[in-house]
Design a protein around this motif. Sequence first.
Motif, short mmCIF file in Angstrom:
data_model
loop_
_atom_site.label_atom_id
_atom_site.label_comp_id
_atom_site.label_asym_id
_atom_site.label_seq_id
_atom_site.Cartn_x
_atom_site.Cartn_y
_atom_site.Cartn_z
N PHE A 27 -0.50 3.92 -23.12
CA PHE A 27 -0.43 3.51 -21.71
C PHE A 27 -1.16 4.54 -20.86
O PHE A 27 -0.54 5.35 -20.17
CB PHE A 27 1.03 3.38 -21.27
N PRO A 28 -2.50 4.52 -20.88
CA PRO A 28 -3.26 5.51 -20.11
C PRO A 28 -3.29 5.18 -18.63
O PRO A 28 -4.02 4.31 -18.18
CB PRO A 28 -4.65 5.45 -20.74
N VAL A 29 -2.47 5.89 -17.85
CA VAL A 29 -2.48 5.79 -16.39
C VAL A 29 -2.32 7.20 -15.84
O VAL A 29 -1.45 7.95 -16.27
CB VAL A 29 -1.37 4.87 -15.84
N GLY A 30 -3.16 7.58 -14.90
CA GLY A 30 -3.05 8.92 -14.34
C GLY A 30 -3.17 9.97 -15.43
O GLY A 30 -4.08 9.96 -16.26
N ARG A 31 -2.20 10.89 -15.46
CA ARG A 31 -2.22 11.95 -16.46
C ARG A 31 -1.55 11.52 -17.76
O ARG A 31 -1.47 12.31 -18.71
CB ARG A 31 -1.51 13.19 -15.91
N ALA A 33 0.83 -1.21 0.00
CA ALA A 33 0.00 0.00 0.00
C ALA A 33 0.86 1.26 0.00
O ALA A 33 0.54 2.24 -0.68
CB ALA A 33 -0.94 0.00 1.21
N ALA A 34 1.94 1.24 0.74
CA ALA A 34 2.82 2.41 0.80
C ALA A 34 3.50 2.64 -0.56
O ALA A 34 3.60 3.78 -1.02
CB ALA A 34 3.87 2.23 1.89
N MET A 35 3.98 1.57 -1.19
CA MET A 35 4.60 1.73 -2.50
C MET A 35 3.59 2.22 -3.53
O MET A 35 3.90 3.10 -4.35
CB MET A 35 5.26 0.42 -2.93
N GLN A 36 2.39 1.67 -3.50
CA GLN A 36 1.37 2.13 -4.44
C GLN A 36 1.03 3.60 -4.21
O GLN A 36 0.85 4.37 -5.15
CB GLN A 36 0.11 1.27 -4.31
N SER A 37 0.96 4.00 -2.95
CA SER A 37 0.66 5.40 -2.63
C SER A 37 1.74 6.33 -3.16
O SER A 37 1.44 7.40 -3.72
CB SER A 37 0.50 5.57 -1.12
N ILE A 38 3.01 5.96 -2.98
CA ILE A 38 4.12 6.78 -3.48
C ILE A 38 4.06 6.88 -5.00
O ILE A 38 4.20 7.96 -5.58
CB ILE A 38 5.46 6.20 -3.01
N ALA A 39 3.85 5.74 -5.67
CA ALA A 39 3.79 5.76 -7.14
C ALA A 39 2.63 6.61 -7.64
O ALA A 39 2.76 7.33 -8.64
CB ALA A 39 3.66 4.33 -7.67
N SER A 40 1.50 6.56 -6.94
CA SER A 40 0.35 7.37 -7.34
C SER A 40 0.63 8.85 -7.15
O SER A 40 0.24 9.68 -7.97
CB SER A 40 -0.88 6.94 -6.54
N GLU A 41 1.30 9.17 -6.07
CA GLU A 41 1.62 10.58 -5.79
C GLU A 41 2.63 11.12 -6.80
O GLU A 41 2.50 12.25 -7.29
CB GLU A 41 2.16 10.72 -4.38
N ILE A 42 3.65 10.33 -7.13
CA ILE A 42 4.63 10.78 -8.12
C ILE A 42 3.98 10.93 -9.48
O ILE A 42 4.27 11.86 -10.24
CB ILE A 42 5.80 9.78 -8.18
N ASP A 43 3.10 9.99 -9.84
CA ASP A 43 2.30 10.05 -11.06
C ASP A 43 3.14 9.99 -12.33
O ASP A 43 2.78 10.58 -13.34
CB ASP A 43 1.41 11.31 -11.07
N PHE A 44 4.27 9.31 -12.29
CA PHE A 44 4.97 8.93 -13.51
C PHE A 44 4.43 7.58 -13.96
O PHE A 44 3.71 6.91 -13.22
CB PHE A 44 6.48 8.83 -13.27
N SER A 45 4.80 7.17 -15.16
CA SER A 45 4.24 5.90 -15.64
C SER A 45 4.65 4.75 -14.74
O SER A 45 3.87 3.82 -14.53
CB SER A 45 4.66 5.63 -17.09
N GLU A 46 5.87 4.78 -14.19
CA GLU A 46 6.28 3.79 -13.20
C GLU A 46 7.26 4.38 -12.19
O GLU A 46 7.98 5.34 -12.50
CB GLU A 46 6.96 2.56 -13.84
#
Length: 284
Positions: free
Chosen positions: A216-220, A34-47
Amino acid sequence: MTAPEVLRYTAFSSRSDGGNPAGVVLDARGLDDAAMQSIASEIDFSETAFVTGETSDGALAVRYFSPIAEVPFCGHATVATAVALADRGRSDAGDTIRFATAAGPVAIALSRDGEGIRAAFTSIPPSVTELRAADLAAILRLLDLEPAALDPELPPRMAHAGNPHPIVAIAARDVFDAFRFSPDAARTLMDDRGWPATITVIHRAAPDRFIARNLFPVGRITEDPATGSAAAALGAYLRELEVVPVPGRIMIEQGAHVGRPGLLTVDIPASGGIVVSGHAVPLE
């Protein structure tokens, strides 16, 4: 718990305004999913890549998260992580480091040239299979293209060198440049098919040079600026179809359509994993 340091690099370019941005966490020990997913979502790069520890044989355990889910492997984040390790003095040009990923073991060779540090990863042994007719039809509908737009010398396939990538080749450069798609429709298609990575659309500009657009539509994000796993898959696809000499090298231009041009070098041996290389630099 102290928040981990998050580095931001761009891979497959020696300029910070090109290539594909990736988050890199060199010490993710103690972070749960959950913490890694949260960080990745906040950074909002493709990976974003997370170094979660070390295996018993000395490889670095690395996991990759997009803003919405974990993915088995990410080429550009692998290149970014390897260069970040060199920048932090944990490896050096001339070294070969090993990552243990969900897709399998990956070796990365570091070198230095006039543009900075390069990282070259060798993919897992790839596979190439037929692309189902229904999947091809769905991709063509997504791109609003007819089958006549396809390159007859480069038939559609599904290629896997860490992630599965449908590969579709468009014959005419103007058609390739002009196609548009709905990100929501692309995400629905990818989720329905269980495709965790990009839909790879290519145009052959020269015998050894290709231009790629990776949906690759993810986030922005709608199109990935530079996709290392897709580059490895493309190398495997070309070898399987026997349309390039092996061993050989091709170059892939990607990212210009989204304002972040990058260049991926792909070395294709006669057998085994495909080698993908490029520079990486910190984002300014």
